[in-house]
Motif scaffolding. Structure first.
Motif, PDB file in Angstrom:
ATOM      1  N   GLY A 134       0.767  -1.325   0.007  1.00 52.95           N
ATOM      2  CA  GLY A 134      -0.056  -0.121  -0.067  1.00 52.95           C
ATOM      3  C   GLY A 134       0.809   1.364  -0.009  1.00 52.95           C
ATOM      4  O   GLY A 134       0.232   2.389  -0.540  1.00 52.95           O
ATOM      5  N   ASP A 135       1.931   1.320   0.530  1.00 52.97           N
ATOM      6  CA  ASP A 135       2.838   2.292   0.289  1.00 52.97           C
ATOM      7  C   ASP A 135       3.424   2.610  -0.901  1.00 52.97           C
ATOM      8  O   ASP A 135       4.380   3.639  -1.051  1.00 52.97           O
ATOM      9  CB  ASP A 135       4.013   2.257   1.499  1.00 52.97           C
ATOM     10  N   ASP A 136       3.246   1.756  -1.665  1.00 50.76           N
ATOM     11  CA  ASP A 136       4.084   1.796  -3.033  1.00 50.76           C
ATOM     12  C   ASP A 136       3.480   3.146  -4.021  1.00 50.76           C
ATOM     13  O   ASP A 136       2.720   3.443  -3.582  1.00 50.76           O
ATOM     14  CB  ASP A 136       3.943   0.370  -3.890  1.00 50.76           C
ATOM     15  N   HIS A 159      -1.324  10.574  -1.138  1.00 45.44           N
ATOM     16  CA  HIS A 159      -0.810   9.472  -0.873  1.00 45.44           C
ATOM     17  C   HIS A 159      -0.091   9.166   0.545  1.00 45.44           C
ATOM     18  O   HIS A 159       0.205  10.130   1.161  1.00 45.44           O
ATOM     19  CB  HIS A 159       0.285   9.470  -1.925  1.00 45.44           C
ATOM     20  N   PHE A 160      -0.171   8.082   0.823  1.00 48.13           N
ATOM     21  CA  PHE A 160       0.105   7.644   2.081  1.00 48.13           C
ATOM     22  C   PHE A 160       1.402   8.287   2.708  1.00 48.13           C
ATOM     23  O   PHE A 160       1.716   8.835   3.467  1.00 48.13           O
ATOM     24  CB  PHE A 160       0.149   6.054   2.310  1.00 48.13           C
ATOM     25  N   GLU A 161       2.244   7.927   1.664  1.00 48.62           N
ATOM     26  CA  GLU A 161       3.858   8.621   1.955  1.00 48.62           C
ATOM     27  C   GLU A 161       3.859   9.961   2.073  1.00 48.62           C
ATOM     28  O   GLU A 161       4.803  10.506   2.907  1.00 48.62           O
ATOM     29  CB  GLU A 161       4.686   7.882   0.662  1.00 48.62           C
ATOM     30  N   CYS A 186       8.762   0.467  -3.890  1.00 46.63           N
ATOM     31  CA  CYS A 186       8.050  -0.632  -3.017  1.00 46.63           C
ATOM     32  C   CYS A 186       8.691  -0.529  -1.589  1.00 46.63           C
ATOM     33  O   CYS A 186       9.427  -1.505  -1.426  1.00 46.63           O
ATOM     34  CB  CYS A 186       8.035  -1.881  -3.608  1.00 46.63           C
ATOM     35  N   PRO A 187       8.327   0.622  -0.512  1.00 45.69           N
ATOM     36  CA  PRO A 187       9.107   0.726   0.527  1.00 45.69           C
ATOM     37  C   PRO A 187       9.151  -0.519   1.655  1.00 45.69           C
ATOM     38  O   PRO A 187      10.145  -0.851   2.099  1.00 45.69           O
ATOM     39  CB  PRO A 187       8.205   1.757   1.281  1.00 45.69           C
ATOM     40  N   ASP A 188       7.845  -1.286   1.522  1.00 50.42           N
ATOM     41  CA  ASP A 188       7.949  -2.367   2.543  1.00 50.42           C
ATOM     42  C   ASP A 188       8.661  -3.523   2.006  1.00 50.42           C
ATOM     43  O   ASP A 188       9.359  -4.271   2.568  1.00 50.42           O
ATOM     44  CB  ASP A 188       6.507  -2.713   3.091  1.00 50.42           C
ATOM     45  N   GLU A 196      10.585  16.742  -2.668  1.00 43.78           N
ATOM     46  CA  GLU A 196      11.900  17.074  -2.110  1.00 43.78           C
ATOM     47  C   GLU A 196      12.118  16.426  -0.760  1.00 43.78           C
ATOM     48  O   GLU A 196      13.133  16.324  -0.207  1.00 43.78           O
ATOM     49  CB  GLU A 196      12.249  18.648  -2.012  1.00 43.78           C
ATOM     50  N   TRP A 197      10.758  16.374  -0.206  1.00 41.65           N
ATOM     51  CA  TRP A 197      10.746  15.483   1.208  1.00 41.65           C
ATOM     52  C   TRP A 197      10.944  14.379   1.178  1.00 41.65           C
ATOM     53  O   TRP A 197      11.118  13.404   2.341  1.00 41.65           O
ATOM     54  CB  TRP A 197       9.428  15.990   1.994  1.00 41.65           C
ATOM     55  N   PHE A 198      11.177  13.450   0.045  1.00 43.72           N
ATOM     56  CA  PHE A 198      11.269  12.151   0.140  1.00 43.72           C
ATOM     57  C   PHE A 198      12.506  11.695  -0.894  1.00 43.72           C
ATOM     58  O   PHE A 198      12.640  11.925  -1.989  1.00 43.72           O
ATOM     59  CB  PHE A 198      10.080  11.642  -0.829  1.00 43.72           C
ATOM     60  N   THR A 199      13.512  11.285  -0.054  1.00 42.58           N
ATOM     61  CA  THR A 199      14.783  11.017  -0.677  1.00 42.58           C
ATOM     62  C   THR A 199      14.859   9.526  -1.322  1.00 42.58           C
ATOM     63  O   THR A 199      14.631   8.456  -0.592  1.00 42.58           O
ATOM     64  CB  THR A 199      15.856  10.997   0.341  1.00 42.58           C
ATOM     65  N   TRP A 221       2.665  10.492   5.746  1.00 38.66           N
ATOM     66  CA  TRP A 221       3.533   9.765   6.544  1.00 38.66           C
ATOM     67  C   TRP A 221       4.789  10.575   6.538  1.00 38.66           C
ATOM     68  O   TRP A 221       5.513  10.906   7.874  1.00 38.66           O
ATOM     69  CB  TRP A 221       3.793   8.274   6.123  1.00 38.66           C
ATOM     70  N   VAL A 222       5.687  10.929   5.243  1.00 40.02           N
ATOM     71  CA  VAL A 222       6.896  11.596   5.317  1.00 40.02           C
ATOM     72  C   VAL A 222       6.746  13.074   5.399  1.00 40.02           C
ATOM     73  O   VAL A 222       7.402  13.636   6.275  1.00 40.02           O
ATOM     74  CB  VAL A 222       7.410  10.944   4.268  1.00 40.02           C
ATOM     75  N   ARG A 223       5.978  13.681   4.472  1.00 35.96           N
ATOM     76  CA  ARG A 223       5.934  15.200   4.445  1.00 35.96           C
ATOM     77  C   ARG A 223       5.167  15.582   5.816  1.00 35.96           C
ATOM     78  O   ARG A 223       5.709  16.573   6.416  1.00 35.96           O
ATOM     79  CB  ARG A 223       5.018  15.404   3.197  1.00 35.96           C
TER      80      ARG A 223
HETATM   81  N1  FO1 Z   1      11.064   7.641   5.123  1.00 38.67           N
HETATM   82  C1  FO1 Z   1      11.213   9.032   5.390  1.00 38.67           C
HETATM   83  O1  FO1 Z   1      10.916   9.366   6.638  1.00 38.67           O
HETATM   84  N2  FO1 Z   1      11.896  10.013   4.541  1.00 38.67           N
HETATM   85  C2  FO1 Z   1      12.250   9.581   3.383  1.00 38.67           C
HETATM   86  O2  FO1 Z   1      12.780  10.399   2.474  1.00 38.67           O
HETATM   87  C3  FO1 Z   1      11.883   8.141   2.963  1.00 38.67           C
HETATM   88  C4  FO1 Z   1      12.395   7.708   1.634  1.00 38.67           C
HETATM   89  C5  FO1 Z   1      11.918   6.452   1.205  1.00 38.67           C
HETATM   90  C6  FO1 Z   1      12.691   5.951   0.137  1.00 38.67           C
HETATM   91  C7  FO1 Z   1      12.395   4.558  -0.310  1.00 38.67           C
HETATM   92  C8  FO1 Z   1      12.000   3.941   0.594  1.00 38.67           C
HETATM   93  O3  FO1 Z   1      11.948   2.373   0.194  1.00 38.67           O
HETATM   94  C9  FO1 Z   1      11.486   4.195   2.013  1.00 38.67           C
HETATM   95  C10 FO1 Z   1      11.668   5.578   2.282  1.00 38.67           C
HETATM   96  N3  FO1 Z   1      11.135   5.953   3.700  1.00 38.67           N
HETATM   97  C11 FO1 Z   1      11.420   7.292   3.964  1.00 38.67           C
HETATM   98  C12 FO1 Z   1      10.743   5.111   4.301  1.00 38.67           C
HETATM   99  C13 FO1 Z   1       9.051   5.016   4.150  1.00 38.67           C
HETATM  100  O4  FO1 Z   1       8.286   5.933   4.485  1.00 38.67           O
HETATM  101  C14 FO1 Z   1       8.730   3.669   5.184  1.00 38.67           C
HETATM  102  O5  FO1 Z   1       9.472   2.826   4.751  1.00 38.67           O
HETATM  103  C15 FO1 Z   1       7.432   3.073   4.934  1.00 38.67           C
HETATM  104  O6  FO1 Z   1       6.805   3.624   3.795  1.00 38.67           O
HETATM  105  C16 FO1 Z   1       6.400   3.221   6.342  1.00 38.67           C
HETATM  106  O7  FO1 Z   1       6.657   2.328   7.099  1.00 38.67           O
END
Ligand code: FO1
Length: 326
Positions: A45-47, A159-161, A56-58, A97-100, A164-166
Motif C-alpha cells: 500500500g505504500d508503493d 498518497h500515504f507516503e 515499494c518501501p515495505d 523534495e521531502w522524499f529521498t 507519513w513523510v511530508r
Molecule cells: N522515510 C522518510 O521518513 N523519509 C524519506 O525520505 C523516505 C524515503 C524512502 C525511500 C524509499 C523507501 O523504500 C522508503 C523511504 N522512506 C522514507 C521510508 C518509508 O516512509 C517507510 O519505509 C514506509 O513507507 C512506512 O513504514
C-alpha cells in the motif's frame, strides 16, 4: 514447519530477522540454517511511481533488512547510501523534495521497473530481486495489483507516503482508502501460504496501514482464520504508544484506542470471528495480558523492544512459545 508472517516495513522486518535467528536454534538444519519455511506477505500500500520508477518501501525494507543491506538506524533504505541523483533531480524541481531516493536504492527501483516493463508481475519481480539479496524467506507482495493507500484529509486525498513523510502523520486523517482495491486479488501463493501455515504471525507492524491493508484483500481474512496452525500477534503498541512510527495517528483515524488491548480487540479472537489465537504484549502492558487472559485470551508479556537482533530473537522465540503452547 511452515510459518507465514504478514508484514509492513521496519517492525515486521526486524521481527522476521529475529524469527529466522530463533528458528536456526530451534529447528536447525545441521548446516547453520533452519528446516522451517518462512513466507513473508508484504504490504504494497505504500508503493508509488516516482520519477518513472516503481518504489515499494515495505518490500524493500524486508529485502534489505533480511538480505543484510539495510541502513540499520533508519530501518529503511540502503547502508552507505548517497543521494547525488536525488539532489540533482531536486535541482530540476522534480519529485518530492521531502522524499529521498538514495542512489543505491534507485538501482533497485530501476531493476524492478525494467522487470515490470518486461511483463513480469510484481511477485515474480520480487523473487528475481531476492535472488541477489537472498533474504532467506519467500517474500511475497500481498497483491500483484497496484493498490495504493491514500489518506483522506480535510484537503482531500493524498498518497500515504506524503502523509507519513511530508506531514509526519500530523495532518488529521479522516480515513484511509485503498485505491485500486476493487480490481485486486492476493498475489499467487498468498492465500495458500496462510491456509497451509503451521503458524501465522502478525508482527508489530502498523495494524492499520500495513497489516490492515493486507487484510482488505479478498480472501485474506478467511485464509488466516482457516489456517492449519495457530495465529499469534505481537502488539505494536507499548504502554499506550507506538514503539516507532505513527501508528497512533492511524488508529485514531479509524476510531481505535492506542493500546495493546484495543489493538487485540481490533484484530479479534479467532474463536469469536476474529484472527488471533494468542497475543504477545510488552511487560509494560502486563495488566492487559492478565485482563485478556481472564476473558479467555491466550496472552503473554515480555520485553518486546527489538533494539537489536538478539532482542528481536527473544520476541520471536517468545511468540513461538506462546503459539505452540496452544
Ligand atoms: N522515510 C522518510 O521518513 N523519509 C524519506 O525520505 C523516505 C524515503 C524512502 C525511500 C524509499 C523507501 O523504500 C522508503 C523511504 N522512506 C522514507 C521510508 C518509508 O516512509 C517507510 O519505509 C514506509 O513507507 C512506512 O513504514
Amino acid at each position: 514447519m511452515k510459518i507465514t508472517v504478514l508484514s509492513g516495513g521496519v517492525g515486521g522486518a526486524r521481527f522476521t530477522r529475529g524469527l529466522q535467528a530463533a528458528l536456526r536454534t530451534r529447528l536447525p538444519d545441521g548446516s547453520g540454517g533452519t528446516t522451517a519455511d518462512v513466507t513473508v506477505v508484504a504490504n504494497v500500500g505504500d508503493d508509488m511511481w516516482l520519477h518513472g520508477v516503481r518504489v515499494c518501501p515495505d518490500l524493500d525494507t524486508l529485502m534489505y533488512t533480511l538480505g543484510g543491506g539495510v541502513h540499520e538506524e533508519q530501518g529503511w533504505g540502503r547502508r552507505d547510501e548517497t543521494r547525488r541523483t536525488s539532489d540533482d533531480l531536486a535541482a530540476y524541481g522534480l519529485g518530492w523534495e521531502w522524499f529521498t531516493l538514495g542512489d543505491l536504492d534507485l538501482a533497485t527501483h530501476l531493476a524492478r521497473t525494467e522487470l515490470l516493463s518486461s511483463g513480469l508481475p510484481l511477485s515474480a519481480v520480487t523473487e528475481r530481486l531476492c535472488e541477489r539479496w537472498k533474504p532467506g524467506v519467500r517474500l511475497l507482495p500481498a497483491t500483484d495489483h497496484e493498490v495504493e493507500t491514500h489518506v483522506q484529509t480535510a484537503d482531500g486525498l493524498i498518497h500515504f507516503e506524503e502523509w507519513w513523510v511530508r506531514h509526519r502523520a500530523a495532518l488529521p486523517a479522516l480515513g484511509f482508502v485503498q485505491v485500486g482495491l476493487d480490481d485486486a486479488v492476493p498475489a499467487p501463493g498468498v492465500l495458500a501460504a496462510l491456509t497451509d501455515a503451521d503458524l501465522v504471525v502478525i508482527p508489530p507492524s502498523n495494524p492499520v496501514v500495513s497489516v490492515g491493508t493486507i487484510l482488505t484483500l479478498p480472501g485474506v481474512r478467511d485464509a488466516i482464520r482457516s489456517a492449519r496452525g495457530s495465529v499469534v500477534g505481537v502488539s505494536p503498541i507499548v504502554g499506550g504508544a507506538p514503539v516507532r512510527g505513527m501508528a497512533d495517528a492511524c488508529l485514531t483515524a479509524i476510531g481505535v484506542e492506542t493500546s495493546a488491548e484495543a489493538v487485540a480487540r481490533h484484530y479479534g479472537r479467532r474463536d469469536s470471528g476474529g484472527l488471533l489465537d494468542a497475543w504477545l504484549v510488552d511487560d509494560a502492558d502486563a495488566a492487559t495480558a492478565a485482563t485478556l487472559r481472564d476473558e479467555g485470551w491466550r496472552t503473554a508479556a515480555t520485553d518486546t523492544l527489538m533494539v537489536d537482533v538478539p532482542a528481536a530473537t527473544h520476541v520471536a522465540a517468545t511468540a513461538l512459545d506462546l503459539a505452540t503452547r496452544a
